[in-house]
Design a protein around this motif. Structure first.
Motif, PDB file in Angstrom:
ATOM      1  N   LEU A  56       0.827  -1.205   0.000  1.00  0.00           N
ATOM      2  CA  LEU A  56       0.000   0.000   0.000  1.00  0.00           C
ATOM      3  C   LEU A  56       0.866   1.262   0.000  1.00  0.00           C
ATOM      4  N   MET A  57       1.969   1.245   0.743  1.00  0.00           N
ATOM      5  CA  MET A  57       2.852   2.407   0.774  1.00  0.00           C
ATOM      6  C   MET A  57       3.484   2.654  -0.593  1.00  0.00           C
ATOM      7  N   HIS A  58       3.977   1.591  -1.238  1.00  0.00           N
ATOM      8  CA  HIS A  58       4.536   1.744  -2.579  1.00  0.00           C
ATOM      9  C   HIS A  58       3.470   2.224  -3.561  1.00  0.00           C
ATOM     10  N   ALA A  59       2.238   1.715  -3.401  1.00  0.00           N
ATOM     11  CA  ALA A  59       1.154   2.130  -4.299  1.00  0.00           C
ATOM     12  C   ALA A  59       0.897   3.630  -4.186  1.00  0.00           C
ATOM     13  N   ILE A  60       0.930   4.160  -2.964  1.00  0.00           N
ATOM     14  CA  ILE A  60       0.756   5.611  -2.774  1.00  0.00           C
ATOM     15  C   ILE A  60       1.870   6.361  -3.491  1.00  0.00           C
ATOM     16  N   GLY A  61       3.122   5.916  -3.265  1.00  0.00           N
ATOM     17  CA  GLY A  61       4.258   6.589  -3.890  1.00  0.00           C
ATOM     18  C   GLY A  61       4.196   6.533  -5.398  1.00  0.00           C
ATOM     19  N   ASN A  62       3.868   5.372  -5.963  1.00  0.00           N
ATOM     20  CA  ASN A  62       3.792   5.245  -7.417  1.00  0.00           C
ATOM     21  C   ASN A  62       2.675   6.107  -8.001  1.00  0.00           C
ATOM     22  N   ALA A  63       1.519   6.138  -7.322  1.00  0.00           N
ATOM     23  CA  ALA A  63       0.405   6.960  -7.807  1.00  0.00           C
ATOM     24  C   ALA A  63       0.746   8.441  -7.731  1.00  0.00           C
ATOM     25  N   MET A  64       1.411   8.865  -6.648  1.00  0.00           N
ATOM     26  CA  MET A  64       1.804  10.272  -6.532  1.00  0.00           C
ATOM     27  C   MET A  64       2.757  10.679  -7.641  1.00  0.00           C
ATOM     28  N   ARG A  65       3.686   9.797  -7.968  1.00  0.00           N
ATOM     29  CA  ARG A  65       4.649  10.140  -9.015  1.00  0.00           C
ATOM     30  C   ARG A  65       3.998  10.191 -10.396  1.00  0.00           C
ATOM     31  N   ARG A  66       2.951   9.392 -10.584  1.00  0.00           N
ATOM     32  CA  ARG A  66       2.222   9.484 -11.856  1.00  0.00           C
ATOM     33  C   ARG A  66       1.411  10.774 -11.929  1.00  0.00           C
ATOM     34  N   GLN A  67       0.752  11.106 -10.819  1.00  0.00           N
ATOM     35  CA  GLN A  67      -0.150  12.257 -10.822  1.00  0.00           C
ATOM     36  C   GLN A  67       0.579  13.584 -10.598  1.00  0.00           C
ATOM     37  N   HIS A  68       1.706  13.523  -9.924  1.00  0.00           N
ATOM     38  CA  HIS A  68       2.481  14.738  -9.635  1.00  0.00           C
ATOM     39  C   HIS A  68       3.940  14.486 -10.029  1.00  0.00           C
ATOM     40  N   PRO A  69       4.251  14.553 -11.323  1.00  0.00           N
ATOM     41  CA  PRO A  69       5.576  14.142 -11.817  1.00  0.00           C
ATOM     42  C   PRO A  69       6.746  14.847 -11.150  1.00  0.00           C
ATOM     43  N   LYS A  70       6.552  16.051 -10.669  1.00  0.00           N
ATOM     44  CA  LYS A  70       7.667  16.791 -10.072  1.00  0.00           C
ATOM     45  C   LYS A  70       7.765  16.601  -8.553  1.00  0.00           C
ATOM     46  N   ALA A  71       6.863  15.818  -7.995  1.00  0.00           N
ATOM     47  CA  ALA A  71       6.861  15.635  -6.547  1.00  0.00           C
ATOM     48  C   ALA A  71       8.104  14.856  -6.105  1.00  0.00           C
ATOM     49  N   ARG A  72       8.672  15.271  -4.975  1.00  0.00           N
ATOM     50  CA  ARG A  72       9.828  14.573  -4.395  1.00  0.00           C
ATOM     51  C   ARG A  72       9.289  13.543  -3.397  1.00  0.00           C
ATOM     52  N   VAL A  73       9.264  12.293  -3.845  1.00  0.00           N
ATOM     53  CA  VAL A  73       8.686  11.197  -3.064  1.00  0.00           C
ATOM     54  C   VAL A  73       9.798  10.222  -2.700  1.00  0.00           C
ATOM     55  N   LEU A  74       9.877   9.869  -1.420  1.00  0.00           N
ATOM     56  CA  LEU A  74      10.911   8.930  -0.976  1.00  0.00           C
ATOM     57  C   LEU A  74      10.296   7.840  -0.106  1.00  0.00           C
ATOM     58  N   TYR A  75      10.504   6.582  -0.516  1.00  0.00           N
ATOM     59  CA  TYR A  75      10.167   5.442   0.325  1.00  0.00           C
ATOM     60  C   TYR A  75      11.448   4.913   0.953  1.00  0.00           C
ATOM     61  N   THR A  76      11.421   4.658   2.245  1.00  0.00           N
ATOM     62  CA  THR A  76      12.579   4.090   2.926  1.00  0.00           C
ATOM     63  C   THR A  76      12.095   3.270   4.122  1.00  0.00           C
ATOM     64  N   THR A  77      13.007   2.540   4.713  1.00  0.00           N
ATOM     65  CA  THR A  77      12.690   1.803   5.936  1.00  0.00           C
ATOM     66  C   THR A  77      13.247   2.570   7.128  1.00  0.00           C
ATOM     67  N   SER A  78      12.742   2.272   8.291  1.00  0.00           N
ATOM     68  CA  SER A  78      13.251   2.947   9.482  1.00  0.00           C
ATOM     69  C   SER A  78      14.723   2.607   9.696  1.00  0.00           C
ATOM     70  N   GLU A  79      15.108   1.390   9.332  1.00  0.00           N
ATOM     71  CA  GLU A  79      16.515   0.993   9.468  1.00  0.00           C
ATOM     72  C   GLU A  79      17.404   1.838   8.562  1.00  0.00           C
ATOM     73  N   GLN A  80      16.946   2.062   7.322  1.00  0.00           N
ATOM     74  CA  GLN A  80      17.735   2.875   6.401  1.00  0.00           C
ATOM     75  C   GLN A  80      17.804   4.321   6.872  1.00  0.00           C
ATOM     76  N   PHE A  81      16.700   4.831   7.414  1.00  0.00           N
ATOM     77  CA  PHE A  81      16.694   6.191   7.958  1.00  0.00           C
ATOM     78  C   PHE A  81      17.732   6.308   9.068  1.00  0.00           C
ATOM     79  N   ALA A  82      17.735   5.327   9.984  1.00  0.00           N
ATOM     80  CA  ALA A  82      18.700   5.356  11.090  1.00  0.00           C
ATOM     81  C   ALA A  82      20.129   5.247  10.572  1.00  0.00           C
ATOM     82  N   ASN A  83      20.353   4.365   9.587  1.00  0.00           N
ATOM     83  CA  ASN A  83      21.707   4.217   9.022  1.00  0.00           C
ATOM     84  C   ASN A  83      22.177   5.496   8.338  1.00  0.00           C
TER      85      ASN A  83
END
Length: 436
Positions: free
Chosen positions: A146-173
């Motif tokens: 569902l999270m990836h679906a939101i990100g993919n839909a946002m990038r289709r509908q708002h091509p210039k939007a800065r969208v980032l998916y990450t995990t909490s582990e990657q954020f901490a790293n």
């Protein structure tokens, strides 16, 4: 049938009774028409004795029961939605989002309808009504999809939007690396200039004091700028125990939605959708068998389908219910819905590794104790309905973050080592046998 329905519940009645139709009553024998042998065997095993009693009570005579197999599951199985053709990736489709995870490929059911509808609304108007958006639920139920679906839909509908998916582990790293390299300004510029931040498994960030504090300030910066924040977790915000208590109130400012285990009809639809995507033809009776046998999560369903596809590819023969039952026996045994106790898991694992249960529940960190403890914690996560906090208590008062760390470590070991996977499968079978 209606009398039996009241006794066995709606789900069992819909599965076993709805497909059966009266065909004839001759010579004191009632013949029921069923789609295949799977149904006749199931009704005989589970309900025939009770049905014969009900026949006698309603007719005043001894009525026998027989079955006529007539293969037609079109009225039993829900239709599968068409699989949309993949659209070419645009320039803004970066590697952090999986293009296969879309709203079109997400199967809707009662267990996820609200979460999915909210997600689609957010993709159309990010940063407005549902901000932040918290999705929580058990392992393998579709939160990441569902999270990836939101990100993919946002990038289709708002091509210039800065969208980032990450995990909490990657954020901490990323945060730790920025501190080591004296690049904290670059880290903050990356995360605080986004239009949408999606962080998966936020529970792993909890209790990492400095990382949690940094996320708190990142959250405030994005929220004040009316940018969308989406997080997932294995529990609701109220069940979290963050060091930064203000984070709880921030997460509850927006919309919190849970995803539950899918019901039978949704499981059937998921299997048919996945099979269509994979270009894999599965007989209807096999679909129904798998959907009625594997109940805990979507990941287990999809994993079962992959194993069946591999079998058919190797043998080149059509699948049958008996094939599926044999191929998936370990999965079904671990997923039959029977209650499993943490004490049984601890006892079976201790016996396997030749250690004492008190050692598994203790605080020794030697390799000979740490691995069995992590295996037992992992199995408690996947075989019981206990929360990570409750599991921690059952293991001598461990913190829930210790349990989550153990689960993640064993999952990685399972992924990397097929022999270890076989060991885990045998342990699950032994545990289920010990509970009988």
């Amino acid at each position: 049938m209606e009398s039996l329905r009241a006794e066995i519940g709606e789900e069992n009645a819909d599965l076993w009774l709805r497909p059966a139709e009266p065909f004839s009553l001759e010579g004191g024998v009632l013949t029921l028409k069923v789609p295949n042998k799977f149904f006749s065997d199931g009704i005989k095993e589970r309900y025939q004795k009770r049905l014969l009693t009900l026949f006698r009570e309603s007719s005043g005579a001894e009525i026998g029961l027989d079955f006529r197999v007539e293969r037609d599951l079109t009225r039993v199985l829900p239709p599968s939605d068409p699989v949309p053709e993949a659209s070419p990736q645009s320039d803004f489709a970066l590697s952090d989002l999986n293009p296969r995870y879309t709203f079109e490929n997400f199967v809707i059911g009662e267990s996820n309808r609200l979460a999915r509808a909210t997600a689609e609304s957010i993709a159309k108007s990010p940063g407005t009504q549902y901000n932040p958006y918290v999705i929580y639920g058990g392992v393998g139920l579709g939160k990441t999809h569902l999270m990836h679906a939101i990100g993919n839909a946002m990038r289709r509908q708002h091509p210039k939007a800065r969208v980032l998916y990450t995990t909490s582990e990657q954020f901490a790293n990323d945060f730790i690396t920025s501190l080591q390299n004296n690049a904290i300004d670059s880290f903050r510029a990356k995360y605080r200039s986004l239009d949408c931040l999606l962080i998966d498994d936020i529970q792993f960030l909890i209790a990492k004091e400095r990382s949690e504090q940094e996320f708190f300030h990142t959250f405030n910066s994005l929220f004040d700028s009316r940018k969308q924040i989406i997080v997932s977790s294995d529990r609701s915000p109220k069940e979290m125990t963050p060091l930064e208590q203000r984070l709880i109130s921030r997460l509850e400012w927006g919309f919190v939605a849970d995803i539950k285990a899918p019901d039978l009809e949704t499981r059937i639809a998921i299997l048919r959708k996945k099979a269509a995507i994979e270009g894999f033809s599965v007989p209807d009776d096999v679909v129904l068998f798998v959907a009625s046998s594997v109940k805990t999560n979507v990941r287990s369903l999809e994993g079962s389908l992959i194993r069946l596809k591999a079998f058919q590819s190797m043998t080149g023969t059509p699948l049958t219910v008996d094939d599926a039952r044999d191929i998936l026996k370990d999965t079904i045994m671990a997923d039959d819905g029977s209650p499993v106790r943490a004490e049984t898991i601890q006892r079976v694992v201790a016996l396997k590794y030749s250690v004492e249960v008190k050692d598994i529940k203790g605080h020794q960190r030697t390799a000979s104790i740490a691995l069995p403890r992590q295996v037992a914690m992992y199995l408690s996560c996947v075989m019981t309905e206990m929360s990570s906090t409750d599991i921690g208590r059952a293991f001598g008062g461990k913190d829930h973050s210790t349990v989550l760390h153990a689960r993640k470590k064993i999952e990685k070991k399972i992924e990397d080592d097929p022999f270890f996977l076989e060991l885990i499968n045998r342990l699950q079978a032994d545990i289920k046998a010990a509970e009988r």
